[in-house]
Design a protein around this motif. Sequence first.
Motif, PDB file in Angstrom:
ATOM      1  N   PHE A 161      37.414  34.887  33.159  1.00 35.68           N
ATOM      2  CA  PHE A 161      36.416  35.335  34.118  1.00 35.68           C
ATOM      3  C   PHE A 161      35.284  34.321  34.201  1.00 35.68           C
ATOM      4  O   PHE A 161      34.971  33.635  33.223  1.00 35.68           O
ATOM      5  CB  PHE A 161      35.834  36.689  33.702  1.00 35.68           C
ATOM      6  CG  PHE A 161      36.831  37.808  33.680  1.00 35.68           C
ATOM      7  CD1 PHE A 161      37.535  38.156  34.820  1.00 35.68           C
ATOM      8  CD2 PHE A 161      37.071  38.520  32.511  1.00 35.68           C
ATOM      9  CE1 PHE A 161      38.455  39.188  34.814  1.00 35.68           C
ATOM     10  CE2 PHE A 161      37.993  39.549  32.483  1.00 35.68           C
ATOM     11  CZ  PHE A 161      38.691  39.881  33.640  1.00 35.68           C
ATOM     12  N   THR A 164      29.745  35.741  36.730  1.00 38.11           N
ATOM     13  CA  THR A 164      29.525  36.949  37.536  1.00 38.11           C
ATOM     14  C   THR A 164      30.550  38.016  37.220  1.00 38.11           C
ATOM     15  O   THR A 164      30.223  39.194  37.044  1.00 38.11           O
ATOM     16  CB  THR A 164      29.569  36.599  39.032  1.00 38.11           C
ATOM     17  OG1 THR A 164      28.604  35.583  39.310  1.00 38.11           O
ATOM     18  CG2 THR A 164      29.290  37.824  39.881  1.00 38.11           C
ATOM     19  N   GLN A 165      31.817  37.626  37.123  1.00 41.24           N
ATOM     20  CA  GLN A 165      32.864  38.590  36.791  1.00 41.24           C
ATOM     21  C   GLN A 165      32.683  39.130  35.375  1.00 41.24           C
ATOM     22  O   GLN A 165      32.922  40.313  35.119  1.00 41.24           O
ATOM     23  CB  GLN A 165      34.238  37.931  36.930  1.00 41.24           C
ATOM     24  CG  GLN A 165      34.617  37.597  38.362  1.00 41.24           C
ATOM     25  CD  GLN A 165      35.906  36.785  38.432  1.00 41.24           C
ATOM     26  OE1 GLN A 165      36.205  35.991  37.536  1.00 41.24           O
ATOM     27  NE2 GLN A 165      36.674  36.990  39.491  1.00 41.24           N
ATOM     28  N   LYS A 169      32.418  43.043  34.698  1.00 40.36           N
ATOM     29  CA  LYS A 169      33.569  43.660  34.046  1.00 40.36           C
ATOM     30  C   LYS A 169      33.392  43.898  32.552  1.00 40.36           C
ATOM     31  O   LYS A 169      34.128  44.694  31.962  1.00 40.36           O
ATOM     32  CB  LYS A 169      34.820  42.795  34.272  1.00 40.36           C
ATOM     33  CG  LYS A 169      35.262  42.710  35.724  1.00 40.36           C
ATOM     34  CD  LYS A 169      36.507  41.850  35.881  1.00 40.36           C
ATOM     35  CE  LYS A 169      36.966  41.806  37.339  1.00 40.36           C
ATOM     36  NZ  LYS A 169      37.408  43.128  37.821  1.00 40.36           N
TER      37      LYS A 169
END
Length: 522
Positions: A161, A164-165, A169
């Motif tokens: 990731f 931001t991810q 998450k």
Amino acid sequence: MAALVLIPVGTVISSFFAPASDIWQHLVETTLISLLVNTFWLVLGVASGTVLLGVSLAWFTAVCEFPGRKFFSWALLLPLAIPAYVTAFVALGLFDYTGPVQTGLRAWLGSELPWFPNVRGRMGVITVMVLAFYPYVYLLARNAFLTQGRRSLEAAQSLGFNRTQGFLKVALPMARPWIAGGAMLALMETLADFGTVAVFNYDTFTTAIYKAWFGMFSLTAASQLASLLIVIVFAMIILEQRFRSRMRYAETRQSARASRILLSGWRAWLLAAFASGTLFFSFLLPVAQLSIWAASVFAQDFDQRYLEFLGHSLLLSSLAALFTCSVALLMVYAARRHPDPATHAAVRIATIGYALPGAVLAVGIFIPVAWLDNWLSELAMQLFNIETGLLIQGTLVTMLIAYMTRFLAVSHSPIDSAMQRITGSIDEAAMGLGLNGWAMLRRVHLPILKGGIFTAATLVFVDVMKEMPITLMTRPFGWDTLAVRIFEMTSEGAWEQAALPAVALVLAGLLPIILLVRQTEK
């Protein structure tokens, strides 16, 4: 104490299960639908705004490094010192159609301002409340992100990731219990608020309860509205608890020492500008405008009345702090001596008052007090042929009971936390040295508890200073306080005259913020 708290709650709830059909028909035909719609949009807007603003600021100050981060990490808590209704009348005084901002823009541009947002609309109320209540989410979310540090992002990046991810998450789901808790605090304050919506003339349940009681002179209608509001509040509490019960999360203590993400260039300065803008509109601008207004009217407006307002506020706050902290201390000792399920349940019940709006508590306490007054009056007439009049209604006793019911949880938490430090081995050591009873309490327990008691007293003192609906609805005739003065002046649109008592409340509100900052820095 649990019974005392349950009396107003039970009084209000009982009216929900015994509805007056003619009153409900009148409410449905006139105001109920608009109240539900207004409350729905207000709750939705404040929840969304406080979560977006509080979580973003919490993440940036906890995980990133940018210019001014150390300053903003504690300064962004300062809006808690300003009551929301004070921010509300400052916003109207500055940005309304006749305010200096729009007047100056019209003079500068030479035309009307059709693009300028309507400050008195729904978005104006939501914006003010978001600026006033986002620190609840910010404080709890920042504590959650500090325990994660940069390592949660590194773990997410190892799984493929990007940053931001990884935030969306990994870091955000792990912080959801804290964020939900902060958002619930903000929503409880929103539902309990009276002053802000009254300033904007935005009808919600709290304003409707006040109007039904003092406008329609119908305590029954006020009780019916209060019963519906308390059902909504309890439904939100149950939903939030069920939401949290499904959460599974873990924290890594060592991650708090992980290095922060170093930002540079325009990103760093953009974050600094974002934090500066939030602090400016939520704290610096209201305080500056209040100071200007207060200075402009101080010479001609400050007189003996303000000393009375201040004296009444200080007396009420001091008595409420003393009364509430004494009761909380007795409850904490009772739970310490008898740690059985029944005592634990009674303590939990006795501290639910903080979740109830002040207007609801005022109605729930006034109804049994009025019944008791009437019963005592009839008894005195039958036994002694004496007309007693009102013995309890409209007295400081009623106000103190309402304050204690509302803020017992505020005083119980810090005192109970301090009591946890007094272990059984400490008592055994003191008894081995010949201390027992009052001597042990004076020489061992009180020195350990004094920090928690001082914190509890300070929090209750400031909360009572700022409390508006309970004071408005239960005070003796002519017993005006700083909060009541603000309500009267803002009702007439006299922003300058409302600034003097508002400055006093802001200065009082800084006390718990200083304590809170010192505690979070330890």
